[in-house]
Write a protein that holds these residues in place. Structure first.
Motif, PDB file in Angstrom:
ATOM      1  N   LEU A 158       0.499  -1.293  -0.014  1.00  0.00           N
ATOM      2  CA  LEU A 158      -0.324   0.137  -0.053  1.00  0.00           C
ATOM      3  C   LEU A 158       0.927   1.584  -0.219  1.00  0.00           C
ATOM      4  CD1 LEU A 158      -2.901   1.491  -0.150  1.00  0.00           C
ATOM      5  CD2 LEU A 158      -2.512   1.235   2.575  1.00  0.00           C
ATOM      6  N   THR A 159       1.743   0.955   0.762  1.00  0.00           N
ATOM      7  CA  THR A 159       3.222   2.268   0.785  1.00  0.00           C
ATOM      8  C   THR A 159       3.354   2.546  -0.720  1.00  0.00           C
ATOM      9  OG1 THR A 159       2.818   1.770   3.271  1.00  0.00           O
ATOM     10  CG2 THR A 159       5.073   3.173   1.870  1.00  0.00           C
ATOM     11  N   ALA A 160       3.700   1.444  -1.642  1.00  0.00           N
ATOM     12  CA  ALA A 160       4.687   2.205  -2.466  1.00  0.00           C
ATOM     13  C   ALA A 160       3.968   1.622  -3.603  1.00  0.00           C
ATOM     14  CB  ALA A 160       5.516   0.265  -2.676  1.00  0.00           C
ATOM     15  N   VAL A 161       2.699   1.980  -3.068  1.00  0.00           N
ATOM     16  CA  VAL A 161       1.723   1.721  -4.331  1.00  0.00           C
ATOM     17  C   VAL A 161       1.080   3.691  -4.435  1.00  0.00           C
ATOM     18  CG1 VAL A 161      -1.058   1.737  -5.201  1.00  0.00           C
ATOM     19  CG2 VAL A 161       0.939  -0.263  -4.881  1.00  0.00           C
ATOM     20  N   ASP A 162       0.904   4.316  -2.743  1.00  0.00           N
ATOM     21  CA  ASP A 162       0.587   5.732  -2.472  1.00  0.00           C
ATOM     22  C   ASP A 162       2.024   6.624  -3.096  1.00  0.00           C
ATOM     23  OD1 ASP A 162      -0.719   7.229  -0.751  1.00  0.00           O
ATOM     24  OD2 ASP A 162       1.126   7.426  -0.406  1.00  0.00           O
ATOM     25  N   GLN A 163       2.541   5.988  -2.937  1.00  0.00           N
ATOM     26  CA  GLN A 163       3.976   6.546  -3.654  1.00  0.00           C
ATOM     27  C   GLN A 163       3.914   6.779  -4.485  1.00  0.00           C
ATOM     28  OE1 GLN A 163       5.825   8.397  -1.538  1.00  0.00           O
ATOM     29  NE2 GLN A 163       5.527   7.956   0.081  1.00  0.00           N
ATOM     30  N   LEU A 164       3.626   5.889  -5.558  1.00  0.00           N
ATOM     31  CA  LEU A 164       4.171   5.382  -7.301  1.00  0.00           C
ATOM     32  C   LEU A 164       3.091   7.062  -7.412  1.00  0.00           C
ATOM     33  CD1 LEU A 164       4.256   3.977 -10.095  1.00  0.00           C
ATOM     34  CD2 LEU A 164       2.573   2.500  -9.296  1.00  0.00           C
ATOM     35  N   VAL A 165       1.490   6.388  -7.456  1.00  0.00           N
ATOM     36  CA  VAL A 165       0.720   7.963  -7.191  1.00  0.00           C
ATOM     37  C   VAL A 165       0.852   9.717  -7.072  1.00  0.00           C
ATOM     38  CG1 VAL A 165      -1.520   8.752  -6.926  1.00  0.00           C
ATOM     39  CG2 VAL A 165      -1.427   6.159  -7.165  1.00  0.00           C
ATOM     40  N   ARG A 166       2.043   9.164  -6.242  1.00  0.00           N
ATOM     41  CA  ARG A 166       2.037  10.448  -5.940  1.00  0.00           C
ATOM     42  C   ARG A 166       3.136  11.203  -7.385  1.00  0.00           C
ATOM     43  NH1 ARG A 166       0.392  12.968  -1.896  1.00  0.00           N
ATOM     44  NH2 ARG A 166      -0.715  11.137  -0.277  1.00  0.00           N
ATOM     45  N   MET A 185       5.671  -4.291  -8.027  1.00  0.00           N
ATOM     46  CA  MET A 185       4.988  -4.382  -6.564  1.00  0.00           C
ATOM     47  C   MET A 185       4.066  -5.460  -6.529  1.00  0.00           C
ATOM     48  SD  MET A 185       4.229  -0.472  -6.019  1.00  0.00           S
ATOM     49  CE  MET A 185       5.356   0.874  -6.554  1.00  0.00           C
ATOM     50  N   VAL A 186       3.509  -5.166  -6.979  1.00  0.00           N
ATOM     51  CA  VAL A 186       1.930  -6.792  -7.269  1.00  0.00           C
ATOM     52  C   VAL A 186       2.256  -7.940  -6.752  1.00  0.00           C
ATOM     53  CG1 VAL A 186       0.038  -8.318  -7.759  1.00  0.00           C
ATOM     54  CG2 VAL A 186       0.352  -5.496  -8.265  1.00  0.00           C
ATOM     55  N   SER A 187       3.838  -8.554  -8.045  1.00  0.00           N
ATOM     56  CA  SER A 187       3.789  -9.903  -8.357  1.00  0.00           C
ATOM     57  C   SER A 187       5.360  -9.761  -6.572  1.00  0.00           C
ATOM     58  CB  SER A 187       4.449 -10.107  -9.300  1.00  0.00           C
ATOM     59  OG  SER A 187       5.479  -9.149  -9.604  1.00  0.00           O
ATOM     60  N   ALA A 188       5.769  -8.874  -6.331  1.00  0.00           N
ATOM     61  CA  ALA A 188       7.119  -9.013  -5.242  1.00  0.00           C
ATOM     62  C   ALA A 188       5.960  -9.788  -4.160  1.00  0.00           C
ATOM     63  CB  ALA A 188       7.171  -7.639  -5.130  1.00  0.00           C
ATOM     64  N   GLY A 189       7.595 -10.488  -3.366  1.00  0.00           N
ATOM     65  CA  GLY A 189       7.392 -11.219  -2.014  1.00  0.00           C
ATOM     66  C   GLY A 189       7.019  -9.881  -1.025  1.00  0.00           C
ATOM     67  N   PRO A 190       7.083 -10.809   0.326  1.00  0.00           N
ATOM     68  CA  PRO A 190       6.836  -9.826   1.460  1.00  0.00           C
ATOM     69  C   PRO A 190       7.969  -9.302   1.318  1.00  0.00           C
ATOM     70  CG  PRO A 190       6.312 -11.845   1.849  1.00  0.00           C
ATOM     71  CD  PRO A 190       6.257 -11.818   0.469  1.00  0.00           C
ATOM     72  N   PRO A 191       8.249  -8.038   2.188  1.00  0.00           N
ATOM     73  CA  PRO A 191       9.762  -7.399   2.232  1.00  0.00           C
ATOM     74  C   PRO A 191      10.287  -7.782   3.472  1.00  0.00           C
ATOM     75  CG  PRO A 191       8.139  -5.894   2.819  1.00  0.00           C
ATOM     76  CD  PRO A 191       7.283  -7.317   2.618  1.00  0.00           C
ATOM     77  N   PHE A 192       9.662  -8.862   4.125  1.00  0.00           N
ATOM     78  CA  PHE A 192      10.831  -8.995   5.566  1.00  0.00           C
ATOM     79  C   PHE A 192      10.188 -10.905   5.464  1.00  0.00           C
ATOM     80  CE2 PHE A 192       8.570  -5.568   7.669  1.00  0.00           C
ATOM     81  CZ  PHE A 192       9.603  -4.758   7.045  1.00  0.00           C
ATOM     82  N   PRO A 193      10.952 -12.061   6.131  1.00  0.00           N
ATOM     83  CA  PRO A 193      10.610 -13.610   6.178  1.00  0.00           C
ATOM     84  C   PRO A 193       9.467 -13.700   6.592  1.00  0.00           C
ATOM     85  CG  PRO A 193      13.225 -12.671   6.684  1.00  0.00           C
ATOM     86  CD  PRO A 193      12.318 -11.494   6.666  1.00  0.00           C
ATOM     87  N   ARG A 194       8.928 -14.695   6.265  1.00  0.00           N
ATOM     88  CA  ARG A 194       7.281 -14.810   7.193  1.00  0.00           C
ATOM     89  C   ARG A 194       7.854 -15.101   8.148  1.00  0.00           C
ATOM     90  NH1 ARG A 194       4.051 -14.988   2.884  1.00  0.00           N
ATOM     91  NH2 ARG A 194       4.667 -15.311   0.278  1.00  0.00           N
ATOM     92  N   TRP A 195       8.084 -15.557   8.430  1.00  0.00           N
ATOM     93  CA  TRP A 195       8.913 -16.867  10.181  1.00  0.00           C
ATOM     94  C   TRP A 195       8.443 -15.088  11.274  1.00  0.00           C
ATOM     95  CZ3 TRP A 195      12.305 -14.860  13.315  1.00  0.00           C
ATOM     96  CH2 TRP A 195      13.816 -14.590  12.040  1.00  0.00           C
TER      97      TRP A 195
END
Length: 522
Positions: A158-166, A185-195
């Protein structure tokens, strides 16, 4: 389908977006750049028209001109399709992340306006987004629709898309570049490990037990229980089990752990494990978006979100009630330990609230730069709630005051940290969720058999409504305050020893040519 001139979604009431500030300044900058490009194209076109023709066009030349005109029309149609597709995909990410319909509508219209499409109509019905554009009154409108197939709290996306729109509104990106970045952005995985996200959910439950007056042993039990619930819910999600049954299973696991503690006569407060589990399961319910949609006039999406929140909360109630019934059948001494708020425990309660907010934000993959503002907002909300409760204002009004504080401060801190205020506000309200009140009402209703439990459950509903409405009111109040504070900051900036006194407007080709014409005329 939305038509030209029809009202917008849910009656056409377009209230000002609260969780996402308007992009007026960025949009005006992008409009000026687009206008300069159009004027340059018109000047080139006028020069070509003014060139003398050598004679009439031949049949071949006329055919080539017609083919070129058809190709230009097809190119314009493709440009329209790509612009609407970009706006729809951006709106899908914003809506699926829990943002209100007013915020999603404003974001979509900002994208279409920056791309040169004026007068678009947007219709959002919680599970679908439709955009309609009519280029002229005598042209059929072009209507596109996209289905919102997934929902989840990924605040990094959500933060990345908000910056993209601006950036797109400020004309720093072309539409093709914005489309490619959005796909990445949509196809990328989470920025942190899932554990690490699983551990963060456990830490949040541990903070809830500390906030409710638990010791280190029950806190450790709550951490392990929450991690087990999160792992089991992820497995259920991979098996495509509906969210309602996941809520039932998670609530039953928390209650079963409390029954085991009752059976072995552990020197702890087992009810805190159930309360922490309820808070953990309630944290994923987008109640704020439902109330925001109702306040801003989007009643269809408000009803849909409210029904979803009621269904998921009903799953929690079903799981807890099943565990309580099992405990009563087994003859276990299921009870609620009395909780008293002492000012001597104020630092622990404030720190626990901050810990819960940060843990939830990390579990939802919030950017790391937002964790400090979220900790401040979560601790401040817990402080206000504790003081109001100590002054005997009641749970609903105490929650409303704390939520108002969260919305008021989270709006400014969110923008200053470079994230949407939704990220800070939703995380800051987690310590205020009525986990223990729900468990108390169910226990009173099932074990004691009186109507006091209904009053406790009604209190929990009032706390939820006060939580969401207080946050939104704080957002509304924060917007004009932030504008006036920015103006006051400009006035009180003090003497500038380096640089211009006022910001210098960017000189464009048009301003330079206008200045040269004025010089020649003088």
């Amino acid at each position: 389908m939305a038509k030209r001139g029809d009202s917008a979604a849910d009656g056409g009431k377009t209230g000002p977006p609260s969780l996402d500030v308007t992009l007026t300044e960025d949009l005006r900058l992008g409009e000026r750049r687009q206008a300069e490009r159009r004027r340059a194209e018109r000047r080139r076109h006028d020069r070509r028209e003014s060139e003398p023709t050598t004679g009439e066009l031949s049949v071949d030349e006329l055919s080539a001109e017609l083919q070129a005109a058809e190709e230009r029309a097809r190119d314009e149609q493709r440009e329209l399709y790509r612009t609407l597709d970009l706006a729809l995909r951006i709106g899908e990410v914003v809506l699926s992340s829990g943002a209100g319909t007013a915020d999603a509508t404003a974001t979509i219209l900002s994208v279409t306006a920056a791309a040169g499409l004026r007068g678009c109509e947007v219709d959002i019905t919680f599970t679908s987004i439709a955009i309609s554009y009519q280029a002229a009154p005598d042209v059929a409108p072009e209507t596109h629709m996209r289905i919102v197939r997934y929902r989840g709290q990924d605040f990094s996306r959500l933060t990345a898309v908000d910056q993209l729109v601006r950036r797109f509104v400020r004309a720093e990106l072309t539409r093709e570049e914005a489309s490619r970045e959005l796909a990445r952005m949509v196809s990328a995985g989470p920025p942190f490990p899932r554990w690490s996200s699983v551990v963060a959910w456990g830490v949040m439950a541990g903070g809830a037990t500390l906030l409710l007056g638990g010791g280190w042993l029950i806190t450790l039990v709550a951490v392990v229980t929450a991690c087990f619930i999160e792992l089991s819910n992820r497995w259920f999600n991979r098996q495509r089990l509906p969210a309602f049954y996941q809520q039932v299973a998670g609530a039953f696991v928390a209650t079963a752990v409390a029954l085991i503690l009752y059976a072995v006569h552990a020197p702890v407060k087992p009810s805190l494990v159930v309360a922490a589990g309820i808070i953990m399961l309630l944290a994923g319910i987008a109640l704020t978006g439902a109330v925001q949609d109702a306040i801003t006039g989007y009643y269809v999406t408000a009803a849909a979100r409210s029904l979803e929140a009621m269904l998921l909360t009903g799953g929690i109630i079903a799981g807890v009630s099943l565990g309580i019934s099992l405990g009563i059948k087994l003859g276990l001494p299921v009870a609620i330990e009395a909780q008293t708020i002492q000012l001597s425990n104020l630092p622990i309660m404030v720190g626990s609230g901050a810990l819960m907010a940060v843990a939830f934000a990390y579990a939802s993959y919030s950017p790391l730069r937002s964790l400090l503002p979220i900790a401040i907002v979560g601790g401040l909300g817990s402080l206000v709630f504790t003081l109001m409760s100590r002054a005997e204002f009641g749970p609903a009004w105490s929650t409303a005051a704390a939520a108002f504080t969260v919305g008021l401060t989270g709006y400014s801190l969110g923008r200053r940290s470079g994230v949407p205020p939704l990220v800070v506000v939703v995380s800051g309200t987690v310590p205020l969720l009525p986990g223990l009140t729900i468990y108390k009402g169910l226990l009173e209703l099932m074990s004691l058999g009186n109507l006091i439990g209904i009053v406790s459950l009604a209190t929990a509903v009032a706390i939820g409504v006060a939580l969401a409405s207080g946050v939104i009111l704080g957002e509304y109040v924060a917007q004009p305050i932030r504008r006036e504070a920015r103006r006051l900051e400009d006035r009180l900036a003090g003497p500038r020893l380096v640089g211009p006194r006022r910001p210098v407007r960017r000189r464009t080709e048009r301003s330079r040519s206008h200045r040269s014409r004025r010089t020649r005329s003088s």
